[in-house]
Design an enzyme around this catalytic site. Structure first.
Site, PDB file in Angstrom:
ATOM      1  N   HIS A 298       0.833  -1.208   0.000  1.00 61.43           N
ATOM      2  CA  HIS A 298       0.000   0.000   0.000  1.00 61.43           C
ATOM      3  C   HIS A 298       0.864   1.253   0.000  1.00 61.43           C
ATOM      4  O   HIS A 298       0.631   2.190  -0.773  1.00 61.43           O
ATOM      5  CB  HIS A 298      -0.920   0.011   1.222  1.00 61.43           C
ATOM      6  CG  HIS A 298      -1.547   1.360   1.472  1.00 61.43           C
ATOM      7  ND1 HIS A 298      -2.678   1.788   0.834  1.00 61.43           N
ATOM      8  CD2 HIS A 298      -1.168   2.382   2.285  1.00 61.43           C
ATOM      9  CE1 HIS A 298      -2.988   3.011   1.234  1.00 61.43           C
ATOM     10  NE2 HIS A 298      -2.085   3.396   2.112  1.00 61.43           N
TER      11      HIS A 298
ATOM     12  N   HIS B 168       1.410   5.340  -2.397  1.00 64.21           N
ATOM     13  CA  HIS B 168       1.853   6.675  -2.003  1.00 64.21           C
ATOM     14  C   HIS B 168       3.088   7.187  -2.740  1.00 64.21           C
ATOM     15  O   HIS B 168       3.156   8.365  -3.096  1.00 64.21           O
ATOM     16  CB  HIS B 168       2.170   6.691  -0.505  1.00 64.21           C
ATOM     17  CG  HIS B 168       0.976   6.738   0.381  1.00 64.21           C
ATOM     18  ND1 HIS B 168       0.177   7.858   0.509  1.00 64.21           N
ATOM     19  CD2 HIS B 168       0.439   5.803   1.218  1.00 64.21           C
ATOM     20  CE1 HIS B 168      -0.799   7.612   1.377  1.00 64.21           C
ATOM     21  NE2 HIS B 168      -0.664   6.373   1.807  1.00 64.21           N
TER      22      HIS B 168
ATOM     23  N   GLU C 233      -5.170   9.887   0.772  1.00 58.43           N
ATOM     24  CA  GLU C 233      -5.602   8.484   0.779  1.00 58.43           C
ATOM     25  C   GLU C 233      -6.717   8.194  -0.219  1.00 58.43           C
ATOM     26  O   GLU C 233      -6.687   7.180  -0.910  1.00 58.43           O
ATOM     27  CB  GLU C 233      -6.051   8.067   2.185  1.00 58.43           C
ATOM     28  CG  GLU C 233      -4.913   7.895   3.180  1.00 58.43           C
ATOM     29  CD  GLU C 233      -4.054   6.660   2.927  1.00 58.43           C
ATOM     30  OE1 GLU C 233      -4.373   5.863   2.011  1.00 58.43           O
ATOM     31  OE2 GLU C 233      -3.053   6.509   3.628  1.00 58.43           O
TER      32      GLU C 233
ATOM     33  N   SER D  61      -4.318   1.459  -4.464  1.00 57.26           N
ATOM     34  CA  SER D  61      -3.768   0.168  -4.045  1.00 57.26           C
ATOM     35  C   SER D  61      -4.854  -0.872  -3.806  1.00 57.26           C
ATOM     36  O   SER D  61      -4.560  -1.976  -3.364  1.00 57.26           O
ATOM     37  CB  SER D  61      -2.933   0.344  -2.770  1.00 57.26           C
ATOM     38  OG  SER D  61      -3.726   0.844  -1.701  1.00 57.26           O
TER      39      SER D  61
END
Length: 302
Positions: free
Chosen positions: A150, A155, A196, A215
């Site tokens: 993730h 990110h 996010e 993700s």
């Protein structure tokens, strides 16, 4: 990676061995916090990865990369190759060689979710915390906590984008101020709904740029194409008032027009915003206000 929204535990030379409590989850986060330094960083435990771990990472990467066209932002797709290897878990120092040259950022390993102040401090110093353990094969489709896949896949690519990278640093700087003002919960909602779970409107339609969406195989398609969730133009007070869920797809997504818009929006002092928001009722994760309904269709995917 996102911080634990709970208060930071008292620390001496090193963090307590017990992991911090994560938000609305009843289960404490996993991770060996005893190996972390006072700032919660630790060496990437690369030798601990098994052949099965590397294979799981490869399969996760291949599945997500195949889904990106038409769903992920152009900036993310352009930056993804900067991660390097696809067939095994990368070494953080190898990514950092490219990342530091691009935007003066670097990634640092952490054992799991970390408290607010260490998290904000790292971001303010252009250091992004990446959990170094990987989910189990049984968690292939869904995991509550951020893991190395993730954090890396979701990110890190956009940290190669100069404008977005500057926004993440500005968020960290703002987080330290929010902590002093007792407003971390309000600011955490901005992180959740941008870094996010953010959506961006491109000339050819709606796309995802948030790591939690990018993700996740299921939420990537749901966030961009489903008619079920609300999609609302990002506005600071509206976003900070809106609660969120950590164990389901989001019921509301906030939409930006560009990363520059996002960066410029976070330039003013948030202290007056916090004061106004604290005087307003919170909004449920699925709340839709009367003026949202008119805006919702303007950001509906094409």
């Amino acid at each position: 990676m996102n911080p634990s929204p709970q208060p930071s535990p008292a620390k001496a030379a090193a963090p307590a061995a017990e992991p911090v409590v994560y938000g609305q989850s009843d289960r404490p986060p996993r991770g060996d916090y005893s190996r972390a330094a006072a700032d919660y960083t630790c060496p990437q435990n690369y030798a601990a990865y098994t052949a099965a771990d590397h294979d799981t990472y490869r399969r996760l990467y291949e599945r997500q990369a195949a889904l990106l066209p038409g769903l992920a932002s152009d900036e993310f797709i352009a930056a993804l190759p900067s991660l390097g290897v696809k067939d095994h878990i990368p070494r953080f120092e190898e990514i950092n060689e490219r990342l530091y040259r691009a935007t003066r950022w670097e990634i640092v390993a952490v054992p799991g979710l970390i408290p607010e102040v260490p998290f904000f401090t790292l971001l303010a110093n252009r250091k992004f915390p990446v959990t170094d353990w990987l989910r189990t094969p049984e968690e292939f489709d869904y995991i509550v906590e951020p893991d190395v896949f993730h954090d890396l896949f979701g990110h890190v690519p956009l940290l190669f984008n100069p404008v977005f990278a500057d926004y993440v640093q500005r968020y960290g700087q703002g987080g330290l101020k929010a902590h002093a003002l007792g407003a971390c919960e309000l600011l955490s909602r901005l992180y959740w709904y941008t870094i996010e779970f953010g959506l961006i409107r491109q000339s050819d339609g709606l796309r995802a740029y948030g790591a939690g969406i990018l993700s996740s195989a299921g939420e990537l398609q749901y966030a961009v194409r489903s008619e079920e969730p609300h999609r609302i133009p990002l506005a600071l007070e509206r976003t900070m008032r809106t609660r969120y869920k950590i164990d389901t797809y989001q019921q509301t997504y906030f939409v930006i027009d560009s990363f520059q818009q996002l960066f410029d929006m976070t330039a003013p002092d948030f202290a007056p915003v916090y004061e106004r928001v604290k005087g307003l009722p919170e909004l449920a994760a699925d709340a839709l206000l009367s003026n949202d309904e008119r805006q919702r269709w303007a950001t509906k995917p094409t």
